[in-house]
Design an enzyme around this catalytic site. Structure first.
Site, PDB file in Angstrom:
ATOM      1  N   GLU A   1       2.718  12.862 -19.141  1.00  0.00           N
ATOM      2  CA  GLU A   1       3.307  13.230 -17.851  1.00  0.00           C
ATOM      3  C   GLU A   1       4.593  14.013 -18.082  1.00  0.00           C
ATOM      4  OE1 GLU A   1       4.002  10.092 -15.010  1.00  0.00           O
ATOM      5  OE2 GLU A   1       5.166  11.416 -13.727  1.00  0.00           O
TER       6      GLU A   1
ATOM      7  N   LYS B   1      -3.162  -9.387 -16.799  1.00  0.00           N
ATOM      8  CA  LYS B   1      -3.657  -8.035 -16.460  1.00  0.00           C
ATOM      9  C   LYS B   1      -4.181  -7.911 -15.041  1.00  0.00           C
ATOM     10  CE  LYS B   1      -4.737  -7.460 -21.312  1.00  0.00           C
ATOM     11  NZ  LYS B   1      -5.714  -7.293 -22.374  1.00  0.00           N
TER      12      LYS B   1
ATOM     13  N   ASP C   1      -0.231  -3.908 -25.519  1.00  0.00           N
ATOM     14  CA  ASP C   1      -1.484  -3.816 -24.764  1.00  0.00           C
ATOM     15  C   ASP C   1      -1.181  -3.083 -23.452  1.00  0.00           C
ATOM     16  OD1 ASP C   1      -3.761  -4.188 -23.273  1.00  0.00           O
ATOM     17  OD2 ASP C   1      -4.081  -6.243 -23.966  1.00  0.00           O
TER      18      ASP C   1
ATOM     19  N   HIS D   1       9.376  18.771 -10.938  1.00  0.00           N
ATOM     20  CA  HIS D   1       7.982  18.569 -11.356  1.00  0.00           C
ATOM     21  C   HIS D   1       7.237  19.892 -11.433  1.00  0.00           C
ATOM     22  CE1 HIS D   1       6.710  14.286 -11.801  1.00  0.00           C
ATOM     23  NE2 HIS D   1       7.985  14.167 -11.501  1.00  0.00           N
TER      24      HIS D   1
END
Ligand code: ADP
Length: 593
Positions: A266, A398, A474, A572
């Site tokens: 990104e 998660k 993770d 951006h």
């Protein structure tokens, strides 16, 4: 497949025919022994040579396709080989060894070239047909794309487009690829069968390309240690994805400087976090405090009655029993230390949330082992207990869950900084009042309106994910690890900005999982938290959690400032938009260079 062999081109320096004199007329030739015109015998042996060569090449290709051993020959192949030998002896005797070598080379090359071209065409046709459902193709054992044989001789590649198929190292590999494509050898068994992880990945990759008709060009195979992921990080590898790592920093945190590695695609993210680090540094640094450190696992057990489930709950909550259970739990590892047990009931079902410290490991394996020990032990006093699952989602791993947001999971950290008025103006290009107002209306009120669960921030998950990927955490635990409330307040008579991030569930480790891989290990090393802490077990993992929170603080500061200053879209557009025409990028069945 019909293979049309091109006419072999003769070297220009050599001319053949009855009109031309032999190259060395004084030497006796094999043709001299035959009572036939020279042009006839030359033509006869040339015809014999090419037709036998063509026959043998065709047989060779079929054997490779059918995985037939090359040394098993039929009578016709034997006869053809004898004829080939005879014609070669004649041609060598007449034209010399160099000329015959060049003819063999050319005829060989041409025959296989045609084969390859036709196979490539087939792959392209097949590709468009299969484009909608590669997954179904992967599940079946029947190859849908004709196999492309291995190049038997070295062919110059400069004149042709790159082939879709990676050249195999040996005929044996080619046979194994075919077996995988045909479903005779399970792809997952390659590592154990071959005992060579790199070779297994290469063969699996080749088979995958043939089955799907899709090119994996661009997904690297070379340059990765496939042994290091075996049995720990990834099954059935076919390559690895490259993610750029950028550096934000120095992050001045608790008096120490850290250069923070961030793996991301990104645009703007690293630059923005870096700007936040600069503002924090110029204001004297940030302070991070660890509030809690405990990994959780909650099995679900069921009884015949709710009363029996309640009895187990009361048993577990009794201080006397807790002591015994701790001893049983802690046997799982020298680093696992039980911290608490929290029970929740749903009728006859009991959810038991165990929390324990796990040293420098993130700790999921460790806590699970401890829980299993306890469940085994409980069978003695509660033989009617039915263990439904070692994880009953009250853990909660998660998934967005209020229990993690309220109770914490992994490391709970609060991090703060006071940003001076002039830094807010000069570095962040905004003002304190605008930031405080935006934080109240966006991160607090806006998130409340949205019904957020732990999402009272601007983009904590951006920083958490990037640091997690770089350091071998993770990435799926980004879900609860990104729970964060960002607070902003005007201090020092309203001139300066107090900013804080409170993150209750940062799940990180510096040993185990992906942390031992070379790239991830290098990033941990950069932060000075590689491996197990030598001074105090768990110190490295706790420091890493504090660095994550500090980096989130920098990210929040910078993004909020950009929004407050109305710069977000502009920056951006500058850093996050390529000028490339994305409509030209589509999936490929054939590799192009
Ligand atoms: P996780 O529990 O995070 O899934 P693993 O079980 O894969 O991690 O890794 C933890 C392993 O590392 C355990 O076998 C443990 O004994 C070992 N280990 C070595 N040093 C440490 C340490 N300082 N902290 C935690 N575990 C350690």
């Amino acid at each position: 497949m019909d293979v049309r062999r091109r006419q072999a081109k003769m070297p220009q320096s050599v001319k053949i025919g009855a009109d031309e004199p032999p190259m060395k007329p004084n030497n006796p030739k094999p043709s001299d022994a035959l009572p036939l015109p020279l042009s006839f015998t030359n033509g006869l042996f040339f015809t014999m040579f090419f037709s036998v060569m063509y026959f043998l090449l065709t047989r060779w290709r079929e054997k490779i396709r059918n995985s037939t051993p090359l040394h098993v020959v039929t009578l016709s192949e034997l006869a053809a080989s004898v004829s080939l030998l005879a014609s070669i002896i004649y041609l060598i005797g007449f034209f010399g060894i160099d000329f015959v070598q060049s003819v063999i080379y050319r005829s060989n090359e041409d025959a296989w070239d045609v084969e390859e071209e036709e196979n490539e065409k087939l792959i392209i046709e097949d590709d468009s047909r299969m484009g909608t459902s590669p997954a179904t193709t992967l599940g079946c054992a029947v190859p849908v794309v004709p196999l492309i044989p291995q190049q038997p001789t070295k062919v110059p590649v400069t004149e042709k487009p790159a082939p879709i198929i990676t050249p195999q190292s040996s005929e044996e590999d080619e046979q194994i690829v075919n077996s995988v494509v045909e479903g005779k050898v399970p792809s997952y068994s390659l590592e154990s069968k071959l005992g060579d992880c790199k070779r297994a990945a290469s063969i699996r990759r080749e088979a995958l390309q043939r089955i799907t008709g899709k090119s994996l060009e661009g997904l690297p195979l070379e340059g990765f240690d496939y042994e290091s992921i075996l049995g720990q990080c990834c099954e059935m590898p076919v390559g690895y994805v490259q993610i750029p790592v950028g550096i934000a920093g120095p992050l001045l945190l608790n008096g120490a400087e850290f250069m923070v590695p961030m793996a991301t695609t990104e645009g703007c993210l690293v630059a923005s976090t870096n700007r936040g680090c600069k503002a924090i540094y110029a204001s004297g640094g940030a302070t991070g405090t660890l509030l809690k450190d405990g990994m959780t696992r909650a099995p679900v057990v069921r009884f015949e009655t709710a009363k029996r489930a309640a009895e187990l709950k009361l048993y577990l909550e009794s201080p006397v029993n807790y002591e015994t259970i701790s001893v049983v739990f802690n046997k799982s590892s020298r680093f696992a230390r039980l911290q608490g047990i929290q029970c929740a009931m749903a009728g006859k079902n009991l959810y038991i949330r165990f929390t324990c410290s796990t040293g420098d490991a993130m700790g999921m394996n460790m806590v699970s082992k401890g829980v299993q020990n306890v469940l085994d032990y409980l069978e003695n006093d509660f033989p009617d207990m039915d263990v439904i699952g070692i994880s009953g989602n009250f853990c909660s791993d998660k998934k967005p869950a209020a229990v993690n947001w309220i109770e914490g999971r992994g490391k709970s950290v609060v991090c703060e900084a006071i940003i001076k008025e002039e830094i807010v103006t000069k570095v962040l290009k905004t003002n304190v009042a605008a930031l405080v107002e935006l934080n109240m209306l966006k991160n607090l009120t806006g998130s409340a309106i949205a019904g957020a669960l732990g999402g009272f921030n601007a983009h904590a998950s951006n920083i958490v994910s990037a640091v997690y990927i770089a350091t071998g955490q993770d990435p799926a635990q980004n879900i609860e690890s990104s729970h964060c409330i960002t607070m902003m307040e005007a201090v020092n008579d309203g001139k300066d900005l107090h900013i804080s991030v409170t993150m209750p569930s940062i799940e990180v480790g510096t040993v185990g999982g992906g942390t031992q891989l070379a790239s991830q290990s290098a990033c941990l090393n950069l932060l000075g938290v590689k491996g197990a802490s030598k001074e105090l077990a768990g110190a490295n993992a706790r420091l890493l959690a504090t660095i994550v929170a500090g980096s989130v603080l920098a990210g929040e500061l910078s993004l909020m400032s950009a929004i407050a200053a109305g710069q977000l879209v502009k920056s951006h557009m500058k850093y996050n938009r390529s000028s490339k025409d994305v409509t030209k990028i589509s999936s490929q069945g054939k590799a192009h260079k």
